[in-house]
Design a protein around this motif. Structure first.
Motif, short mmCIF file in Angstrom:
data_model
loop_
_atom_site.label_atom_id
_atom_site.label_comp_id
_atom_site.label_asym_id
_atom_site.label_seq_id
_atom_site.Cartn_x
_atom_site.Cartn_y
_atom_site.Cartn_z
N LYS A 124 -33.93 45.41 32.15
CA LYS A 124 -34.12 45.77 30.75
C LYS A 124 -35.50 45.42 30.23
CE LYS A 124 -29.27 45.46 29.55
NZ LYS A 124 -28.25 44.75 28.81
N LYS A 125 -36.34 44.76 31.03
CA LYS A 125 -37.64 44.31 30.56
C LYS A 125 -38.72 45.36 30.80
CE LYS A 125 -36.81 39.38 30.83
NZ LYS A 125 -37.19 38.12 31.42
N ARG A 126 -38.42 46.60 30.49
CA ARG A 126 -39.44 47.65 30.57
C ARG A 126 -40.20 47.68 29.27
NH1 ARG A 126 -35.18 51.36 32.96
NH2 ARG A 126 -35.53 51.19 35.18
N SER A 127 -41.48 47.92 29.40
CA SER A 127 -42.30 48.03 28.20
C SER A 127 -41.96 49.35 27.49
CB SER A 127 -43.78 47.99 28.56
OG SER A 127 -44.15 49.18 29.23
N GLU A 128 -42.40 49.43 26.27
CA GLU A 128 -42.19 50.66 25.49
C GLU A 128 -42.87 51.84 26.17
OE1 GLU A 128 -40.51 53.04 22.81
OE2 GLU A 128 -40.15 50.88 22.85
N LYS A 129 -44.03 51.59 26.75
CA LYS A 129 -44.78 52.63 27.44
C LYS A 129 -43.98 53.16 28.65
CE LYS A 129 -49.48 53.36 29.20
NZ LYS A 129 -50.75 52.69 29.50
N GLU A 130 -43.40 52.24 29.43
CA GLU A 130 -42.60 52.63 30.58
C GLU A 130 -41.35 53.40 30.15
OE1 GLU A 130 -43.51 49.18 33.88
OE2 GLU A 130 -42.11 48.71 32.25
N GLN A 131 -40.72 52.93 29.11
CA GLN A 131 -39.54 53.63 28.59
C GLN A 131 -39.91 55.04 28.15
OE1 GLN A 131 -37.89 51.16 25.53
NE2 GLN A 131 -37.31 49.55 26.95
N ASN A 132 -41.10 55.19 27.54
CA ASN A 132 -41.57 56.51 27.12
C ASN A 132 -41.76 57.44 28.31
OD1 ASN A 132 -41.64 57.01 24.44
ND2 ASN A 132 -43.72 56.25 24.12
N TYR A 133 -42.37 56.94 29.38
CA TYR A 133 -42.55 57.74 30.58
C TYR A 133 -41.21 58.27 31.09
CZ TYR A 133 -47.45 56.31 31.22
OH TYR A 133 -48.80 56.11 31.07
N ALA A 137 -40.06 62.13 31.10
CA ALA A 137 -39.76 62.78 32.38
C ALA A 137 -38.34 63.35 32.37
CB ALA A 137 -39.92 61.79 33.52
N LYS A 138 -37.41 62.61 31.79
CA LYS A 138 -36.03 63.12 31.69
C LYS A 138 -36.00 64.39 30.83
CE LYS A 138 -33.73 59.31 30.46
NZ LYS A 138 -32.61 58.39 30.18
N PHE A 139 -36.70 64.34 29.70
CA PHE A 139 -36.72 65.50 28.81
C PHE A 139 -37.30 66.72 29.52
CE2 PHE A 139 -38.89 68.15 25.63
CZ PHE A 139 -37.78 68.50 24.85
N ASP A 162 -36.07 56.60 46.91
CA ASP A 162 -36.60 57.24 48.11
C ASP A 162 -38.07 56.90 48.35
OD1 ASP A 162 -34.14 58.39 48.49
OD2 ASP A 162 -34.71 60.40 47.79
N ASN A 163 -38.84 56.80 47.27
CA ASN A 163 -40.28 56.55 47.39
C ASN A 163 -40.64 55.06 47.35
OD1 ASN A 163 -40.87 59.29 47.48
ND2 ASN A 163 -40.87 59.45 45.26
N GLY A 164 -39.66 54.22 47.05
CA GLY A 164 -39.92 52.78 46.96
C GLY A 164 -40.77 52.40 45.77
N THR A 165 -40.63 53.16 44.69
CA THR A 165 -41.37 52.86 43.45
C THR A 165 -40.38 52.55 42.35
OG1 THR A 165 -41.42 55.19 42.83
CG2 THR A 165 -43.31 54.37 44.08
N ASN A 166 -40.86 51.98 41.26
CA ASN A 166 -39.94 51.76 40.16
C ASN A 166 -39.80 53.06 39.35
OD1 ASN A 166 -41.91 51.88 38.04
ND2 ASN A 166 -42.44 49.73 38.44
N MET A 167 -38.83 53.08 38.46
CA MET A 167 -38.54 54.32 37.73
C MET A 167 -39.70 54.78 36.86
SD MET A 167 -34.49 54.24 36.79
CE MET A 167 -34.58 55.71 35.84
N ALA A 171 -41.41 58.36 37.10
CA ALA A 171 -41.47 59.21 35.92
C ALA A 171 -42.91 59.69 35.68
CB ALA A 171 -40.95 58.47 34.69
N GLN A 172 -43.88 58.79 35.87
CA GLN A 172 -45.29 59.18 35.73
C GLN A 172 -45.66 60.27 36.74
OE1 GLN A 172 -46.98 55.09 35.94
NE2 GLN A 172 -48.36 55.85 34.34
N MET A 173 -45.20 60.10 37.97
CA MET A 173 -45.50 61.11 39.00
C MET A 173 -44.89 62.46 38.64
SD MET A 173 -45.37 59.18 42.69
CE MET A 173 -43.93 58.17 42.47
N ILE A 174 -43.65 62.44 38.16
CA ILE A 174 -42.99 63.68 37.77
C ILE A 174 -43.75 64.35 36.64
CG2 ILE A 174 -40.91 64.60 36.64
CD1 ILE A 174 -39.30 62.49 38.27
N LEU A 175 -44.14 63.57 35.66
CA LEU A 175 -44.88 64.12 34.53
C LEU A 175 -46.21 64.71 34.98
CD1 LEU A 175 -44.16 61.36 31.86
CD2 LEU A 175 -43.37 63.74 31.78
#
Length: 182
Positions: A124-133, A137-139, A162-167, A171-175
């Motif tokens: 739950k300790k994601r920053s606002e910026k990470e939550q926005n990404y 990306a979901k949108f 699969d990529n061993g990265t955090n969400m 999300a940044q990669m998808i965007l």
């Protein structure tokens, strides 16, 4: 604060178990006369364990289990034939109780609860910026690929694993991939 609440049909038995647990290093142990009192006590604490009998003065163990707060677990204590019929997924101990089994089971459950709470607090300790990404990306996935929010979330989660990265990184990669296409 983690707590152990003992609720048995006979309050004297609950007090005996309380005394055993306190003698083995448990600090916050309460003996209560019925399930309602157990739920009230549980509501006053952030996490813990309820040790319960099969049939209590005001409800059965399953009713108590269904009303437990999020970070509480239940251990059912009863005769071997009674606990054999217990619901799947509920920890149980047969009477007569062995002190070793009681103490070790209570410690194990409390340690699992502690780890679960720590794991969920880290997530739950994601920053606002990470939550926005992640939200963006979901949108985008929902719009372009006609996914539901849950499906888009699962897609990001799966790619992340699969990529061993955090969400957030996924999300940044998808965007960036989707905006490069545009």
């Amino acid at each position: 604060m983690r707590v152990v609440i003992v609720v048995l049909p006979k309050l004297e038995d609950a007090k005996k178990i309380r005394k055993i647990l306190i003698g083995h290093g448990f600090s916050n142990v309460f003996a209560v006369p019925n399930a309602s009192a157990a739920l009230l006590a549980a509501g006053e604490h952030s996490s813990g364990l309820i040790i319960s009998g099969y049939r209590l003065a005001d409800m059965y163990y399953l009713d108590l289990y269904d009303h437990l707060p999020k970070y509480f677990e239940l251990i059912l204590i009863g005769r071997a034939d009674t606990i054999a019929e217990a619901s799947f997924g509920i920890l149980s101990l047969a009477t007569p109780l062995k002190v070793y089994d009681l103490v070790n089971t209570a410690e194990m459950v409390l340690n699992q609860l502690k780890r679960r709470m720590q794991k969920e607090s880290v997530q739950k300790k994601r920053s606002e910026k990470e939550q926005n990404y992640i939200r963006n990306a979901k949108f985008l996935l929902m719009e372009r690929n006609h996914l539901t929010e849950e499906e888009a979330h699962r897609y990001i989660q799966k790619c992340s694993m699969d990529n061993g990265t955090n969400m957030a990184e996924t999300a940044q990669m998808i965007l960036s991939l989707m905006f490069d296409e545009a």
